[in-house]
Design an enzyme around this catalytic site. Structure first.
Site, mmCIF file in Angstrom:
data_model
loop_
_atom_site.group_PDB
_atom_site.id
_atom_site.type_symbol
_atom_site.label_atom_id
_atom_site.label_comp_id
_atom_site.label_asym_id
_atom_site.label_seq_id
_atom_site.Cartn_x
_atom_site.Cartn_y
_atom_site.Cartn_z
ATOM 1 N N HIS A 1 0.825 -1.210 0.000
ATOM 2 C CA HIS A 1 0.000 0.000 0.000
ATOM 3 C C HIS A 1 0.858 1.259 0.000
ATOM 4 C CE1 HIS A 1 -3.105 -2.805 0.942
ATOM 5 N NE2 HIS A 1 -2.626 -3.066 2.148
ATOM 6 N N HIS B 1 -6.863 -4.536 -1.016
ATOM 7 C CA HIS B 1 -6.117 -5.796 -1.066
ATOM 8 C C HIS B 1 -6.581 -6.642 -2.233
ATOM 9 C CE1 HIS B 1 -6.270 -4.528 3.146
ATOM 10 N NE2 HIS B 1 -5.043 -4.947 3.204
#
Ligand SMILES: Nc1ncnc2c1ncn2[C@@H]1O[C@H](COP(=O)(O)OP(=O)(O)O)[C@@H](O)[C@H]1O
Ligand SMILES: Nc1ncnc2c1ncn2[C@@H]1O[C@H](COP(=O)(O)OP(=O)(O)O)[C@@H](O)[C@H]1O
Ligand SMILES: [Mg+2]
Ligand SMILES: [Mg+2]
Ligand SMILES: [Mg+2]
Ligand SMILES: [Mg+2]
Lengths: 332, 203, 332, 203
Positions: free
Chosen positions: A57, A219
């Site tokens: 991320h 995700h």
């Protein structure tokens, strides 16, 4: 799978070598524990602000370590939350005796691992408070489920809590502020393409050439709905409507984040922001601060998310306070 | 029942590790459907570390099991790390001293382990999680006439099967809402392997 | 083609609306001429620093407009250099009577359009100097060709020239510094995937699933060579070797840029930087400043480039000087 | 020869604009091979703007041509904007007053135009650019017995064809080195269209 990596199992540790080499004055890296620590931690008299989560991320969280933001970030495997001993190592590295705030995104794994770490730290006499972010309106909120995912607001919570801690506020005050920001934030995202987790070797999901997925997580979790690709002004509406329906953003200064998922160029993100900004303005919402760019990403996924945060004068002052991290930097 | 010692527990967990390794892709694929495509990698990473532990280095089954639990906690991450870690931690704490062990002792330990998972994850049966394999296993173990581990393994498998039509309320799959129905839960699938491995090694 | 846009013909003007909305204190936008101008331009007594080029490379150039860097950026169509009247409008917007420096990437179109603009400005009595960047070692340098492309060093030239102009140095001094930086910079890039120009609607080139293109430009121009994807440490060598063979980087402080082409996540870029940094260190090259991220991009292309700049103490001081732009920001 | 006025030049450039519009994809595809896939879009954007100019609003051919040149310069960008702009600017400057025009006058104007392109782009024949269509066109115009525009158009086309095996030395295609051989040059292709349009409208 075509990626600039050595080996799927080494992706995170290789990146940590790189971040250490690139930001020597700002941070240091505990490679054994995969923890990125502010260069001068622990800072006497200062609440430690610790976050972390699965990798993939970036710049969240490791790119937000430095003066005015995080004291440490724990880096899990790609999309897998870090373990309690990593988090405990981060707590040890930043503990200056003034207590520690854990900023945790609301995923079962993250919540449980940070919870176990907090128990372990507590048993050693370290005072730990936690704030959980849960801003993704794509997910139905309910007492009987895991609740909403934590996404874009996490960056804002880290900035505000980091600035408050830097100013020497105590753990109670920093925690209260972080919670206030988390409570006032809402997000919604969409994907044009899937990402490929290095260890999995193939895309997490498939989308047709003219399809997008609305309500995507960070995700590669599938979203809630698919639709055909549409013009930016329509998609801006699809993202904003559920956000605005969930919380009243009028009557307060608002911080807006138009966030890329990693594979969308700035040219497109600015175009999306133009559409969002106009819709917000005509809805009477006063955006006073904004970020446009790739901040809370999902590897190379193409797509974007919007985050709005209901702020106040104190939060805006803390937003403007100096910050010096790889991913967010301003002031001295 | 096989007498309790570190070697018995190691055999159990190594059988589980072998099953996970053989089915890593399956577990990841299940997680791709309703999660984030990492359950196979997570469990394989953790169980490889557990399988590498040498039971000869531990004084008793309890110490070995505790070490296995901490190994999972510190290598797996995600949701399954704390959950499987807690399962083994509670099991360890409830184990009797090494030596002959009867079904009542296993029943108590198994129940404590499953309760630990439920507390840590705040999941109820029917939430479409590993609890849907573990809870029926524990109950079947207690209700079995003979071969309690075999009964537990069959119940875990049935529980795992039964997760397919469910809508998830906990874990990452819950974000999918109605779209989570139609796929078996990855954690329930690995949990059924754990109980099956127990049946093959501890009976 | 799946993009977050309204219409291929509106991509640039939509993005300009967004950049204007996102950075009100830093810059303003002349939408008619598609010129992004520093908010307080013209700044009395200051040399104006102007750049520009085709769009699709963001944050270059529009993201580098602001205090301490560019006074204005001219935005052409995607991958198409701006026209002389755009450039002349930029010159007018920033002209404070102290002369103007044009920073031009070495592409035939850019060079000719800036040349025409400089002639027009000169005819109006505005003093214009030009520095052309040509750092891409993938292209053979020769007097009989168009020479090398300008890529990553352009960012460094803009930063140093901008800082020097901010400190009040005159046009001769700013130009000399810009040229010194440009002369000391070398770059090399590779692509894992092509980009898709919105107006063209399909990828500029095709690469097999296991193929990369070495020596790629930033407009999807084909590179010089194809090879199979290889581990990061090998690819780092493939990028660095021609750079180091072209210029001696020992014996001076070096600024390094590990640049993403737009579609490569930070996680991979940091991994690449780790490999590059280690090779440079063992070659006795002293990297004293670095940037890792997507700075000189090619829409959503996956891939990266390395830029090394031979610096000196003066250049490092100017690099460290405050800058406040959307894409690069530090100091006050 | 058709007498010279703004309408004659407008007819010429509109015929060229129509050809460019019809072949936008072809020009872009050629540029995809050895450039950056925008020559079709660039030329079409510019020529659409030129075709929209009303010749009735201009005093003479020279003023109209100059306006067309400035329109190209300010709408095309890239390499072709300044090059085609310079071509028309130099042409305009070399045009005689409106009225009957002979081949010598056109010959002078065409040569001035082509020289302008060569100066602006610093390209020689054989560099694989639009010069490889324009230079032979100008020479063929001068050498032709009759139908000089027709001869020029055929020469431009042959020149365009002849760019295929060349290795580019100028423009974006030069970055490709040896790999630029084997594809026709996009700018030479559009330049051949320009001369062909002249043959159809000015003869
Ligand atoms: N709250 C919970 N209680 C019990 N089990 C859970 C809970 N949340 C998730 N799980 C189990 O964990 C599994 C997912 O594990 P894994 O994929 O390794 O972690 P993550 O979801 O963090 O990626 C699910 O299939 C489910 O069985
Ligand atoms: N130096 C030059 N001299 C003459 N013609 C050139 C030169 N450079 C490029 N060209 C011509 O311009 C054409 C490309 O135009 P275009 O694609 O519109 O611009 P760009 O190369 O900037 O993308 C080439 O095919 C070539 O014919
Ligand atoms: Mg996970
Ligand atoms: Mg998972
Ligand atoms: Mg171009
Ligand atoms: Mg082109």
């Amino acid at each position: 799978m075509k990626k600039l990596i050595n080996d799927p199992d080494r992706v995170v540790s290789d990146a940590l070598r790189g971040i250490e080499a690139a930001h020597p004055g700002t941070l240091r890296v505990d490679h054994g524990n995969r923890v990125v620590v502010r260069a001068d931690a622990p800072v006497t008299g200062k609440v430690g602000v610790v976050s972390g989560g699965g990798s993939g991320h970036e710049p969240l969280h490791s790119g937000f370590v430095g003066r005015g933001m995080l004291d440490a970030a724990c880096c899990g495997e790609v999309f897998t939350s870090p373990t309690p001993d990593q988090i405990l190592a981060a707590d040890h590295a930043v503990d200056a005796g003034s207590g520690i705030l854990h900023i945790v995104k609301n995923y079962t794994g993250d919540v449980m691992n940070f919870e176990m770490a907090a128990e372990l730290a507590g048993a050693e006499g370290i005072e730990v408070a936690s704030v959980v972010t849960a801003d993704d309106v794509a997910v139905a909120d309910s007492l009987f489920t895991a609740g909403r995912r934590g996404v874009g607001v996490t960056l804002v919570v880290e900035k505000i809590a980091g600035a408050a801690a830097e100013q020497g506020r105590d753990l109670t005050a920093v925690t209260e502020l972080a919670r206030r920001v988390a409570d006032g934030g809402r997000s919604m995202g969409l994907a044009l393409t899937s990402c490929t987790v290095p260890a999995a070797g193939k895309p997490t999901f498939d989308l047709a050439d003219d399809e997008i997925e609305l309500g995507i997580g960070i995700h590669g979790e599938p979203g809630r709905e698919r639709q055909r690709i549409a013009p930016a002004h329509e998609l801006a509406g699809r993202l904003l409507e559920p956000v605005l329906a969930d919380l009243d953003f009028t009557g307060a200064p608002v911080i807006a984040l138009c966030n890329g998922m990693g594979g969308t160029p700035l040219l497109e993100l600015y175009g999306m922001y133009a559409e969002m900004f106009e819709r917000l303005t005509s809805a009477g919402i006063r955006v006073v601060r904004s970020l446009v760019g790739n901040y809370v990403t999902s590897l190379e996924m193409a797509g974007c998310s919007i985050t709005l945060v209901r702020a106040d004068d104190e939060i805006i002052r803390l937003w403007d306070a100096p910050v010096n991290t790889p991913g967010l930097r301003w002031g001295r | 029942m096989r007498p309790l010692d570190a070697f018995a527990v190691a055999d159990w967990l190594r059988a589980f590790a072998a099953d996970v390794a053989a089915n890593e892709a399956l577990l990841t694929d299940l997680d791709r459907q309703i999660g984030d495509a990492d359950h196979g990698a997570n469990m394989n990473r953790g169980m490889r570390a557990v399988a590498a532990l040498d039971p000869a280095e531990f004084p008793d089954a309890r110490a070995f099991t505790k070490k296995a639990a901490m190994t999972l906690v510190s290598t797996v991450g995600g949701a399954s790390g704390p959950l499987y870690g807690t399962l083994l931690l509670r099991l360890a704490a409830a184990l009797p001293p090494d030596g002959p062990i009867d079904r009542d002792a296993w029943s108590v330990a198994l129940r404590a382990a499953v309760d630990g998972v439920r507390q840590r994850g705040r999941a109820e049966p029917g939430d479409k999680t590993m609890v849907d394999a573990l809870q029926p296993a524990s109950e079947a173990f207690d209700a079995a006439q003979d071969d309690p581990w075999g009964a537990a393994a069959r119940a875990a498998d049935a529980g795992r099967e039964a997760t397919t039509p469910l809508v998830a309320h906990k874990g990452r799959a819950s974000y999918l809402g109605e779209r989570s129905a139609g796929h078996a839960d990855p954690g329930a699938t690995s949990a059924a392997m754990l109980i099956r491995a127990a049946a093959g090694t501890l009976s």
